[in-house]
Design a protein around this motif. Structure first.
Motif, PDB file in Angstrom:
ATOM      1  N   SER A  20     146.511  62.569 -25.829  1.00  0.00           N
ATOM      2  CA  SER A  20     147.642  61.730 -25.437  1.00  0.00           C
ATOM      3  C   SER A  20     147.175  60.283 -25.348  1.00  0.00           C
ATOM      4  CB  SER A  20     148.188  62.151 -24.070  1.00  0.00           C
ATOM      5  OG  SER A  20     148.595  63.487 -24.096  1.00  0.00           O
ATOM      6  N   THR A  33     144.657  59.111 -22.659  1.00  0.00           N
ATOM      7  CA  THR A  33     144.929  59.630 -21.313  1.00  0.00           C
ATOM      8  C   THR A  33     144.551  61.093 -21.146  1.00  0.00           C
ATOM      9  OG1 THR A  33     147.226  60.023 -21.971  1.00  0.00           O
ATOM     10  CG2 THR A  33     146.735  57.931 -20.861  1.00  0.00           C
ATOM     11  N   SER A  34     144.436  61.830 -22.258  1.00  0.00           N
ATOM     12  CA  SER A  34     143.950  63.207 -22.188  1.00  0.00           C
ATOM     13  C   SER A  34     143.427  63.612 -23.554  1.00  0.00           C
ATOM     14  CB  SER A  34     145.060  64.167 -21.743  1.00  0.00           C
ATOM     15  OG  SER A  34     146.045  64.284 -22.746  1.00  0.00           O
ATOM     16  N   GLN A  48     137.496  55.178 -23.439  1.00  0.00           N
ATOM     17  CA  GLN A  48     138.936  55.402 -23.436  1.00  0.00           C
ATOM     18  C   GLN A  48     139.690  54.520 -24.415  1.00  0.00           C
ATOM     19  OE1 GLN A  48     140.599  55.553 -19.429  1.00  0.00           O
ATOM     20  NE2 GLN A  48     138.513  55.631 -18.664  1.00  0.00           N
ATOM     21  N   GLN A  55     137.579  59.463 -25.307  1.00  0.00           N
ATOM     22  CA  GLN A  55     137.785  60.549 -24.350  1.00  0.00           C
ATOM     23  C   GLN A  55     138.292  59.955 -23.041  1.00  0.00           C
ATOM     24  OE1 GLN A  55     133.779  62.054 -24.048  1.00  0.00           O
ATOM     25  NE2 GLN A  55     134.186  63.685 -25.524  1.00  0.00           N
ATOM     26  N   ALA A  56     139.238  60.651 -22.422  1.00  0.00           N
ATOM     27  CA  ALA A  56     139.712  60.227 -21.104  1.00  0.00           C
ATOM     28  C   ALA A  56     138.532  60.256 -20.136  1.00  0.00           C
ATOM     29  CB  ALA A  56     140.828  61.144 -20.626  1.00  0.00           C
TER      30      ALA A  56
END
Length: 180
Positions: free
Chosen positions: A87, A126-127, A60, A55-56
């Motif tokens: 992403s 990143t997302s 990560q 998860q961002a």
């Protein structure tokens, strides 16, 4: 699917049956087929499974590493077609001969199988969120070899479940197997 008492471990009994079928029907035979010089009868008798959620802003990525396994199967559990978008979070694998990194887009529904000794990493997400199921195969006493074998495995051995040390039938193995 995740046991909340033990983050990352999959403990539901019905899942355990699915997990053993997945290993016996696909992972073990394909691992022996794809990597016959490295994975043979004593290298894939035991198993372990866990989940990872990238998860961002939280978990990560994971730095370059090898796995404590002879063989790893990593399955992206996200739903395809934009239902669970994320992403970033690509993977890379390192060629042991050249050191060159080979990048892989780890799309929803994709499964990647590799030798545990293969250096690899997950780049930062990143997302969104990416959820994975990771299965490891290794030998007795957590043995996992990295050197090639000098002989070839027979097709019968490749497609046969492991047996106990005393040679009893594979049905007895199913009663004694513990995936964790």
């Amino acid at each position: 699917m995740i046991d909340p008492r033990s983050y990352g471990y999959l403990a539901i009994p019905q899942f355990q049956e699915f997990y053993r079928d997945l290993i016996d029907t696909y992972m073990r035979p394909l691992g022996r087929l794809f990597f016959p010089d490295y994975i043979q009868n004593e290298d894939d008798t035991d198993s372990f499974a866990f989940s990872i959620a990238y998860q961002a802003g939280k978990d990560q990525s994971i730095r370059q590493h090898t796995d404590a396994s002879s063989l790893t199967l990593n399955i992206n559990l996200n739903l395809p077609d934009g239902h669970e978008e994320f992403s970033g979070s690509s993977l890379y694998f390192v060629d042991p001969e050249t050191g060159k990194k080979h990048y892989v887009d780890f799309a929803p529904g994709v499964a990647i199988m590799h030798r545990g000794a293969t250096q690899h990493a997950a780049l930062p997400i990143t997302s969104g969120e990416r959820s994975n199921l990771v299965l490891w195969l290794f030998g007795k006493q957590h043995r996992y070899g990295g050197l090639p074998y000098a002989y070839e495995m027979s097709p019968e051995d490749r497609w046969t479940k492991p047996v106990l040390d005393d040679g009893t039938a594979s049905s007895a193995v199913e009663k004694t197997w513990s995936p964790f």
